[in-house]
Design a protein around this motif. Sequence first.
Motif, short mmCIF file in Angstrom:
data_model
loop_
_atom_site.label_atom_id
_atom_site.label_comp_id
_atom_site.label_asym_id
_atom_site.label_seq_id
_atom_site.Cartn_x
_atom_site.Cartn_y
_atom_site.Cartn_z
N UNK C 288 0.81 -1.21 0.00
CA UNK C 288 0.00 0.00 0.00
C UNK C 288 0.84 1.27 0.00
N UNK C 289 2.06 1.16 0.50
CA UNK C 289 2.89 2.37 0.60
C UNK C 289 3.98 2.38 -0.46
N UNK C 290 4.03 1.36 -1.26
CA UNK C 290 5.15 1.20 -2.18
C UNK C 290 4.80 1.80 -3.54
N UNK C 291 5.67 2.61 -4.08
CA UNK C 291 5.35 3.20 -5.39
C UNK C 291 5.78 2.30 -6.54
N UNK C 292 6.33 1.13 -6.20
CA UNK C 292 6.69 0.21 -7.28
C UNK C 292 5.85 -1.06 -7.23
N UNK C 293 4.77 -1.00 -6.47
CA UNK C 293 3.94 -2.19 -6.34
C UNK C 293 3.09 -2.38 -7.59
#
Lengths: 470, 325, 675
Positions: C288-293
């Motif tokens: 949820x906090x990852x910009x590469x998910x």
Amino acid sequence: MAFKFVLLPTDALLYLLVVVAVIYGMYAARHEHLRAPWRQVRRNPVAMAALVVLAAYVATGLLDSIHFRMRLDVPGAGHHQAIYAPQVRSVLDVLCGPLRKHVERTYSAPFALRSFTPQMVRLPGGQRVLEYPRLQYGGAGIRTSTDRARDIALRCLRATGETLALWVALVCAVVWWRVRHPGEFMRTAFVRLARGATDTPWRTILVTLAVVILLVAAIVNLGGEYHILGTDQVGQDVLYEAIKSIRTGLVIGTLSTLVMLPFAVAMGVMAGYFGGWVDDLIQYLYTTLNSIPSVLLIIAVILSLQLYMANHAASIDNIAQRQDIRLLALCVVLGVTSWTGLCRLLRGEAMKLRNMDYIQAATALGVRSRSIMTRHILPNVMHIVLISVVLDFSGLVLAEAILSYIGVGVDPSMNSWGNMINGARLELARDPVVWWSLAAAFLFMVTLVLAANLFADAVRDAFDPRLRTS
Amino acid sequence: MIRYIIRRLLYAIPILVGVNVLTFALFFFVNTPNDMARFHLGIKRVTPQAITEWKIEHGYNDPLFYNARAPGIDKLTRTIFFQHSVKLLVFDFGQSDSGRDIGYDIRQRMWPSLAIQVPTFVVGLAVYISVALMTVFFRGTYLDLGGVILAVVMMSISMLFYVIGGQYLFSKVLRLVPISGYDTGLSAFKFVVLPVVLGIVSGIGASMRLYRTFFLEEAPRDYVRTARAKGLSEIRVLFRHVLKNAMIPILTGVVVVIPTLFIGGLIMESFFGIPGLGAYTIDAVRSQDFGIVHAMVYLGAVLYIVGLIMTDLAYTLVDPRVRLE
Amino acid sequence: MTALLRIDGLKVCFNTAGGILRAVDGVSLDIGQGESVALLGESGSGKSVAALALLQLLPQPAGRVVAGRVLLGERDLLRTPEREMRAVRGRRIAMIFQEPQTSLNPVMTVGEQISEILPVSWTRRKRRERVMHWLDAVGIGDPARRYREYPHQLSGGMKQRAMIALALAAEPELLIADEPTTALDVTIQAQVLDLLKDMQRRSGMALLFITHDLAVAYQVADRIAVMYAGEIVELASREAFFSGARHPYAQKLFRAVPGRGKRGGMLEVIPGGVPALTREFRGCRFADRCDRAWALCQTVAPQWRMESGHGVRCHLYGADSGRPVPSVTPSVPAVVRDAEEGVAQPLLEVRDLKVHFPIHRGLLRRVVGHVRAVDGVSLSIGAGRTLALVGESGCGKTTVGKAILQLITPTGGTVQFEGARLDRMSRSRLRPVRRHLQVIFQDPYASLDPRMLISEILEEGMRAQGIEATAAGRRRRVLALLEQVGLAAESLGCYPHEFSGGQRQRICIARALSVDPRLIICDEPTSALDVSVQAQILNLLRRLQQELALSYLFITHNLGVVEYLAHDVAVMYLGRLIEAGPVHEVLDRPGHPYTQALLAAVPAIATGSSAASVVASGAGVPRGETPSPVNPPPGCHYHPRCPQAMPKCRTEYPGTSRISAGHWVRCHLFAPDTT
């Protein structure tokens, strides 16, 4: 009108208390920080059972707080000059009519048919015999003890039947009320209730209610015919005395803390918030009051009051008034001796809060001291006030008994458990023992105090489990 | 230390003055000496002359604060305030309304009071602490739960019932000890033992619960975790670490009552016919003797203040962080 | 390397009101003999719980181990009965805790507490000697005296040394240190870290070091394990980790730490906060906090992958991901312009500010001495500028802030705001002026009234200041404020406890902004927050300064924050300023030995390939600790700790010496100004 309403001072204060409680309830319902702890109390089965018991006591006490004087039918008195009886009665007195009116000559044991003490009776032949006379009211229509046993059994059976009917109706009402929410079915609701799987412990509440109703039904069915708990020295029904004592206990338990409460809260918060000379003054005040052992202070005040009332007897017109003034005075004195503890607690808390960042931030925003005290400090110490009120209750009820025993409690003619114990204590020397007055006072007191203690514990745990109160 | 005590005693003066003013107001303002005389003589058949005689006899004849008729310094000293209140400050208790020397009575009667109160206090404290420690040691078990429930039930029963029940059972039915009375020396034992036991039992519920919370409050502290992390046994953690810290709040409540043990127990002494100060007070209440009640109130206040000072001193014994100054 | 301790699949649950909290959810970790491993994570990641579980010290009855093994040699500690655990605790595995203040028993002497751990069979004398030996070894001077003393007689750093002595006394094979330096000042932290490393080297014991601080981890550890939401997400040797962290969370952590390199730009932030561990996870916990998910991250929990000693729990490195490993390119933050330098007219002017707290004693409460909390501080802040007031705990920096706000009445000196003397104003005249000066406190949990709704909190200042007379106007304004600080409008009807620490700090900022202030005094506003959240708040403060031309007095002990945010810096020691100037001047060329020591004590990460170059922290670290402000040393207050102290320093307080324009210092090493 067939009666004249009488408002005794303690009645007025009790009504005020009820109003305050209702307002608090409405306020608490709208504030989450109050609703959440109360929800926790509501989920606690022990607390709810205690609450049912307390509610029964409170209902009795309130019924006993609606006072009036009956109109007397005096022949010749005009319509404009109604004459009212000098005795002040309450609604409870009316409801307990038979209990009140069935006065024997002297002691009789529970369910007895005959007097406890023998009496010299002159037989028709002029012979004198010592015998145990029949009671005037106790088991009036009963001849033998076997008849009595059957009669009692029958009446108990009827009481049970009535209880069952009422209780089943209650259960259905609760279930119906719960099913109003969509998606629930009668059957599952019943099952959940029976398993105790409801959020509010309805099963516990209903079982406790059943016990309470059963007891009331038993009193209603048996009380008119027998002296369930015997009679005392002047033949008064002990059960009636014990029931009438409920109001005294409740008044002392609640009003004592409440009369001094505004004072204690204001002083404590001011001392803590302002500090400096205000603090010094308030501290001096309560240290001085505190330094006199409370029993001695109460003795001093009540003695002085007794003297004052003896010298100003003329201005007090009837016995109920006299009892009530004395009761109120006792409440005030008990309040004076107990407010210091709360005041000190609040002072400490207000001092802590004064340095909290949010109070500092409010000061930096330019909020006035008065607003800070009422908007920030007061709401943040109210839980302490609440806890201290509920925790003090049981101690005060117990104190009444001790003070009445010493002779500085309520008016000796007033119904109170302390006076009952005091009167019964001397009769322990008799053989066989007159135990029923003591037993009645014991049962009624322990039930109330235990319920109050259990409820108070739940409230404290919900609001501030860390608060240290001795 | 000595300096500290002296200073604390000086602090006490304004409080004692306050107590004096309060009681003076209660006894002589709310009801004037005339009222008192009328009350004692019986409301109905009083003559002004009888009142004056009664007042002279009991020393209530002077004005309240200022005696204009007396010469010199006596203007202030021959007043009710001086005779009945200021003299208390130097422990001159004067005479009771029935003409007895109160100071003498107090000295005589404090010993029986102490004979009951001291053992009740000492043994009681030991019992309460051990019972509380036991429930904490077994916390979470049925023993703990049972103990706590028992404590709530016990604290819901009025002390009067313990005394009445105890007296009935042990003295009347079992005849183990005399019903009431007192004797000096060792023979006092048989009179003292039942009141002491009943005194302890009646307090067990409330005290045990209170001390238990003190112990439980210490239990989650960091230093307890450190002690456990050292590998100490549970008993050692409880006795060496928790008990020592919990003694601080326990002492706050306990030490302050030590001096007031002198005043005696009202209930016990009156039930068991022990000629102590408690019974003395109750007798005074029954005979409405204001002189004695006044003296006892003042004595109580003095002893309470002594108790406060002793509490501070006791802190230095159990809490190294507290130093007197 | 043989494993001393092998943690295998450890799971710990807590029963809470909100449900079952899986604090530790399958942690596996080996610790070799003599090795030091850092367990790195933010608050709530489960790192402390894991450590307590090893010794069966979980808080009872809430916490319980539900799965896993902890092997110490052949023995599984989780299945060892309590009686036998006692022989392990302290003797084979010792532990030290975060708060030295509360971790020692206040009513027992230091000596007693340490000797408790020694065998009972020893004679009293032998135990005493051994305790003294250890007290001496951890650098506590005069051990014979300290042995008899109680914890409150020791300073904070001393207490932590005593804790270390206590832990080492039984010569354990493994020492678990749970954030042992977090509660300490930087200079003391440096001393304690040195001591721990030294002790470890000498005794050859293993060390499990729990910390939230990347730089501290770098200083002590051979291997780093990063924990996130109850799991270890990355495990690598120090060199590998600091030269190339793999997990996006770890990478982001690096970039969220403020410092000079990031000046002029925005800090990289990790949006949101650590997820509540009461909920069930399906995919990656960081998704949820990852910009590469991507989609896979939301649905499938990533497997643990170990590659030449560098383990990571992330789909980016999975063979099954089908997605190439992207090159680690830091997202370039938008460059923002600083306020114009050097032209500003002073908004706040403080001259010779003094706050002395009297010490009362005796019958009439005579004043027998003073705590000289603030003793002659002069500073000025221009419009739109940020002045950082830097110092260690107890130096009086918070008191300066409160005295400027007139929350504490100053003993002496003047406080001028736009030419008006605040210190001379009556309470009623001050009230309208207060809207220009606002404050943000350190503890977000204590600075919001728990009984008030957010709307009430935000409206309080407007009511008091008479801004926006109508309810509708206030509401409009409150909504605008919420948007400004990045909170949803629904927050209005909530109570403070429904928010996390970072969100609360945003509310505090909104409250300060509600009265249109010119100057905000920020008293350590980020030191109670996790690094990732700290970056969000710092960025917000910076943005607000540019939008609203606010001035900040930024009170802090964190030099990294200073470097990121401040224009000017003033260093405070024992109630006085000892050095001040533009931030790059002071931090690049510190004049005062204390400033130098402060800078040296900050644990640094020497990134890049030259991993061996651990910053020599020992050299500049000052000896001893800050003396009491009741009785400051004569002469220069710093001389007892100063390595360059001269005879003159002991007698004479140095005057001001100007090093360059705007940069001055008070030290005898510099020629005093002739003016």
